[in-house]
Design an enzyme around this catalytic site. Structure first.
Site, PDB file in Angstrom:
ATOM      1  N   ASP A 441       0.843  -1.188   0.000  1.00 50.04           N
ATOM      2  CA  ASP A 441       0.000   0.000   0.000  1.00 50.04           C
ATOM      3  C   ASP A 441       0.880   1.239   0.000  1.00 50.04           C
ATOM      4  O   ASP A 441       2.086   1.167   0.266  1.00 50.04           O
ATOM      5  CB  ASP A 441      -0.900   0.026   1.243  1.00 50.04           C
ATOM      6  CG  ASP A 441      -1.945  -1.073   1.215  1.00 50.04           C
ATOM      7  OD1 ASP A 441      -2.330  -1.485   0.112  1.00 50.04           O
ATOM      8  OD2 ASP A 441      -2.374  -1.517   2.290  1.00 50.04           O
ATOM      9  N   ASP A 750      -4.405  -3.163   5.362  1.00 46.43           N
ATOM     10  CA  ASP A 750      -4.817  -2.676   6.675  1.00 46.43           C
ATOM     11  C   ASP A 750      -6.325  -2.660   6.866  1.00 46.43           C
ATOM     12  O   ASP A 750      -6.805  -2.542   7.988  1.00 46.43           O
ATOM     13  CB  ASP A 750      -4.261  -1.272   6.940  1.00 46.43           C
ATOM     14  CG  ASP A 750      -4.606  -0.295   5.828  1.00 46.43           C
ATOM     15  OD1 ASP A 750      -5.551  -0.570   5.058  1.00 46.43           O
ATOM     16  OD2 ASP A 750      -3.936   0.751   5.720  1.00 46.43           O
ATOM     17  N   ASP A 754      -9.126  -5.786   2.591  1.00 46.00           N
ATOM     18  CA  ASP A 754      -7.849  -6.373   2.183  1.00 46.00           C
ATOM     19  C   ASP A 754      -7.724  -7.836   2.604  1.00 46.00           C
ATOM     20  O   ASP A 754      -6.771  -8.512   2.197  1.00 46.00           O
ATOM     21  CB  ASP A 754      -6.683  -5.586   2.795  1.00 46.00           C
ATOM     22  CG  ASP A 754      -6.522  -4.207   2.179  1.00 46.00           C
ATOM     23  OD1 ASP A 754      -6.780  -4.084   0.974  1.00 46.00           O
ATOM     24  OD2 ASP A 754      -6.151  -3.262   2.895  1.00 46.00           O
TER      25      ASP A 754
END
Length: 1016
Positions: A441, A750, A754
């Site tokens: 990310d 997070d 996900d």
């Protein structure tokens, strides 16, 4: 608008049976006395009868005080548990509805509980703590009992019994117990070392499990939002829930919008359940928030919840077998078969020599003389032959290898914890060393996640000062920011003038900017409006909306906020600084698009604000009815402005990315930001080169990647380095494609969405700070500081694990091969083996325990990060380089020990017992110096960095000291003889030659292709 309280339920103020109205001083004294008595009563679990407090003569108005000694007397734990578990609306109504429960629990809907230590203790005593009764961990005794059931240990103990029996028979009790007793001690010591290691590993897993489970939850206490550990939650707390949160306890819905939860963990139903105060206010511990946000009243915690009962029956499998351990077990099995085969050949050879009359007893007489040989003598000879073979076979079995691997993994987990990485799945330690690509990310991982508004465009002009904005438009901006948010502001402490903010980092940045720069009064704006409907932000739509009714003029307003290009597409006009609206033609839309691209190219996250007022003749009369997405107008909006938010890159992230790339691991960034922001950040972090063409295939949008055919995706996926405007599904799709291409994929995440990608990846890394409970449960490793640099560190530890295991295998196999060959040759030719069971156990103890410890603590080196990734599935455990080192060192030890065995007395001019002691001493010292050789499997300079590893040097020193103690002080038990300094020097000189031999052998080039795959 969501109803906080049921409309038909009357609030009942809890009262205390007190006559008269006391003055303030007596009131305070009474409250203190009552609270202390109630706490004492609850803590000691005793029920007292009601007492009448004596009234001082100076206060005649106080005649009698009837006080119930128990707190929360109008409601109990059983009732609350029944409401939650049974979804009992009737019982809830009997108690006065949600408002009645709030009153009974002495909670304030807006300010929560007081939060004082005494208040929390009373609630915990009355309603229980938010903890689960987990199965008891195994004790050290249980580990010892389990280890004693090992077949090898059982055979060694049996051999110790036989040795003890025959020793006492031949030499008497005073001298005969030495051999058997010493074997008992050695076996028990070996078991203890192994079990203490396993016991410590078990405790480490328990500790890590508690740490990973103890997440923080946001509650309101004493009017302030604050983060507390989930285990400190008590009944009566008001909990704030957002998308991705796991519900921390059973509770009732107080306030919120568009709340939906996933209850599949309890019901098995995949359909999301809508929660509201009218029809279904029940929230259950363990369920996940998938949409919307809310505030919840906790009514049941810990073992009183269904989730608590479920968790109490589940124990984490701390004995999971990793893929590498499975391969080692296979290797151990192969070595075991080879050792038993050698032992069988020894038995055959010795039996042939015995029955053909080629063996002699201690007096030099032939042992077997046909029928004249006594049965007792024959039995004794058979026992000695079998004992000799058992010595060779049993002690050569590398039972210490699995222990060594477990120790390395345990040690690595501890070190990784210190490096901000908490391992949840043991196999991830070793799999990390095989990683070929990292999908990371952006926000919070590559960047600091410290967002700040740095630019604001109103219409087509940049605004530096809010004084240039018209009053009406400024009020609209404040209204949209204050109400269209899941965050809030509050006083940091009682009486403080400083404001603190809650919510996502983006929400906090916008709220902070609006309060400081636009003078926004959030609470005032909320009081002046009635919320009609809310569409909460989620990662799919990348926007949030709200419709409100102003209490001052009864007008309806709609506000939208979200990704700039998405909001821009919903607009047909725009506001200028004067507050006037202007139609947006294609040219002006292009100008706005260029502004967005310019902000993104400066690494800014670009958001847009839009508004529309609903005319009186178009008011939505059916607010609250029908599909939520149709309740808020989504088109023909007026663009208010563009907000640019800066999130600087983390220090050291550029070097970490370069380290990964030099290690043969490609780094891919997957983000929800637009393509220009994504490209700018990726270039800054060196994921992309600054000279890469804008139109090459290294940067792609999630929608484009999603719309590729399967063949196109497989063709292009290796080239992609940045995916912008991606959804969780796009992320999952990329992970699947990379795995199909043969990559070992590491994924960071997070959010709740996900979770599929984290589970699909070979290694899932969850961010410890921003990560939700769901994401953490789906991950293998938790990065505690959310930093990409920590991911690079974990990568180094993964490679170090495999490398250290190979070092131990090389050291162990050298000992095994040398011992097998030496004992076999000696037994067949001379009928006497140089290594007795006790001596071999001592050598193995050094190698299995101290040797493994010395090599297990080696740290990751720069050399490891310059090599390509290791494939655990295809690369052999024992490489050709290792075989070269093993065979040469084993051959040297075989030659030296056999020369000493057959000619040592004449060469050295010593007696037999001194010769045997020197053989043992030389063998142990050879292993010590071979440990130094094993530090570097390929490099010639084995001393590089050794001075920094104080523990390694300490273990080498301890090993030599222990050997000196065995030789010089334990001669009776170890059957050794004291050595002179010259003899010690001779042993040391022979052993130290292992170092130059190791240097020379590394000059020999070997092929990469493995030639003993059967042992993998």
């Amino acid at each position: 608008m969501s109803n906080i309280l049921h409309p038909n339920l009357n609030f009942k103020e809890p009262t205390l049976d007190v006559l008269g109205r006391p003055n303030k001083r007596w009131s305070s004294a009474f409250a203190a006395i009552y609270s202390a008595r109630a706490l004492y009563s609850l803590l000691n679990q005793k029920k007292e009868k009601r007492r009448k407090l004596p009234v001082p003569s100076s206060s005649p108005s106080y005649v009698v005080l009837n006080v119930k000694p128990e707190a929360f007397s109008s409601i109990d734990r059983t009732t609350l548990t029944a409401i939650a578990k049974e979804k009992n609306l009737d019982l809830l109504l009997q108690l006065g509805g949600i408002e009645g429960v709030v009153g009974a629990l002495e909670t304030d809907i807006k300010n929560g509980i007081g939060g004082a230590v005494q208040d929390v203790a009373l609630r915990r005593a009355a309603f229980g703590s938010n903890t689960y009764q987990r199965p008891r961990a195994k004790s050290l005794i249980q580990f010892l009992v389990k280890a004693s059931k090992n077949h090898t240990v059982t055979l060694l103990l049996l051999f110790a019994v036989l040795s003890l029996g025959f020793g006492i028979k031949e030499h008497g009790l005073k001298e005969g117990w030495y051999d058997g007793g010493s074997i008992f001690v050695a076996v028990i010591l070996a078991i203890s070392v192994s079990d203490v290691s396993n016991f410590r590993q078990n405790r480490l897993f328990e500790t890590l499990s508690k740490v990973s489970s103890n997440i923080n939850v946001e509650v309101i206490r004493d009017g302030h939002r604050q983060q507390i550990p989930i285990f400190e939650l008590v009944v009566g707390d008001v909990v704030c829930l957002l998308i991705g949160d796991q519900v921390p306890a059973d509770g009732l819905f107080l306030d919120g919008h568009s709340l939906k939860v996933d209850e599949s963990c309890l019901t098995g139903e995949s359909e999301h359940v809508e929660i509201n105060s009218r029809h279904n206010p029940f929230l259950f511990s363990g369920t996940k928030v998938v949409d919307g946000y809310a505030q919840m009243l906790v009514i049941s915690v810990g073992m009183n919840t269904t989730w608590g009962e479920l968790m109490s029956t589940i124990s984490r499998d701390i004995n999971e077998q990793t893929p590498l351990q499975a391969r080692l077990n296979k290797l151990t099995s192969s070595i075991r078969k080879a050792a038993l085969a050698v032992a069988f050949l020894v038995v055959v050879a010795l039996l042939v020599r015995y029955f053909t009359g080629n063996t002699e007893n201690g007096k030099g007489n032939q042992e077997f003389n046909g029928s004249s040989t006594k049965v007792d003598d024959m039995v004794n000879s058979m026992v000695r032959i079998i004992a000799t073979a058992a010595t060779i076979g049993l002690v050569a079995i590398p039972e210490g290898l699995p222990l060594a691997v477990a120790f390395i993994l345990s040690y690595s987990m501890n070190r990784m914890m210190a490096d901000q990485a908490m391992v949840r799945k043991l196999s991830a330690c070793e799999t990390m060393g095989s990683a070929t690509t990292i999908c990371t990310d952006k926000t919070g991982t590559l960047t600091l996640n410290q967002m700040k508004v740095t630019k604001f465009w109103l219409g087509k002009s940049h605004v530096d000062d809010s004084s240039s904005i018209s009053k009406n438009l400024l009020n609209l901006i404040r209204q949209g920011i204050a109400l269209n948010t899941s965050g809030s502001n509050y006083r940091a402490t009682s009486g403080s003038t400083l404001l603190d903010f809650s919510g996502s980092p983006t929400e906090k940045a916008i709220l902070s900017w609006a309060v400081q720069e636009l003078d926004m009064k959030m609470e005032t704006l909320k009081k002046n409006c009635t919320i009609l409907h809310v569409e909460a932000f989620n990662s799919e739509k990348k926007r949030s909306g709200i419709s409100i009714r102003s209490k001052t003029d009864n007008t309806i307003h709609v506000h939208w906020k979200g990704a700039a290009e998405i909001i821009l597409a919903m607009c047909s006009s725009y506001y200028d600084a004067s507050g006037s609206t202007n139609d947006m033609d294609d040219d002006e839309r292009t100008i706005f698009e260029q502004t967005i691209e310019g902000m993104a190219a400066s690494s800014l996250r670009c958001l847009a604000l839009a508004h529309i007022q609903i005319p009186d003749d178009q008011e939505e009369h059916d607010i609250g009815v029908g599909p939520p997405q149709k309740l808020i107008k989504e088109d023909s909006l007026s663009l208010i402005g563009l907000v640019g938010i800066k999130d600087p890159c983390r220090p050291g992230v550029r070097k970490a990315v370069e380290d990964c790339q030099s290690a043969g691991v490609s780094v891919r960034m997957i983000t929800s930001d637009n393509v220009f922001t994504a490209r700018a950040i990726a270039t800054e972090c060196r994921i992309l080169r600054s000279d890469q063409d804008m139109n090459d295939e290294s940067v792609v949008e999630g929608e484009v990647f999603r719309n590729y055919t399967q063949d196109e995706r497989m063709e292009k996926v290796d080239k992609i380095r940045v995916m912008a405007r991606s959804s969780p599904f796009d992320k999952l799709l990329m992970v699947q494609c990379l795995k199909q291409k043969g990559h070992v994929v590491v994924v960071t995440g997070d959010g709740t969405n996900d979770a599929p990608s984290l589970k699909e990846a070979d290694i899932g890394l969850c961010m410890g700070i921003q990560g939700t409970k769901v994401a953490k449960e789906s991950s293998d490793i938790i990065i505690l500081d959310d930093s990409f640099a920590s991911i690079a560190t974990v990568l180094g530890w993964g490679r170090c694990v495999f490398n250290n295991i190979q070092k131990i295998i090389q050291l162990k196999l050298t000992v095994i091969i040398a011992a097998l060959v030496i004992n076999f040759v000696a037994a067949v030719s001379d009928h006497e083996i140089p290594f007795t069971v006790l001596k071999l156990l001592w050598v193995n103890l050094i190698m299995d325990s101290l040797g493994a410890l010395a090599l297990a603590i080696e740290q990751p080196t720069k050399d490891l990060m310059e090599k390509p990734p290791v494939s655990l599935s295809t690369q052999p455990l024992i490489t050709n380089i290792m075989w070269r080192n093993i065979l040469v060192q084993a051959l040297y030890q075989i030659v030296v020990i056999l020369i000493l065995q057959f000619s040592g007395e004449s060469i050295l001019g010593v007696k037999k017992k001194v010769k045997d002691t020197m053989i043992l001493n030389t063998s142990v010292l050879c292993q010590v110096f071979n440990q130094v050789n094993a530090r570097k499997l390929e490099k010639k300079n084995v001393f590089k960095g050794m001075h920094k590893n104080k523990l390694f040097l300490g273990i080498i020193g301890i090993t030599i000291i222990l050997e000196a103690v065995v030789v010089e002080s334990l001669s009776k038990f170890a059957d050794t003889e004291k050595l002179s300094l010259v003899q010690w020097g001779a042993c040391m000189g022979i052993a130290v030659l292992s170092l130059p031999i190791g240097w020379v052998v590394k000059c020999i080039h070997v092929q990469d292709k493995p030639f003993l795959n059967c042992l993998n």
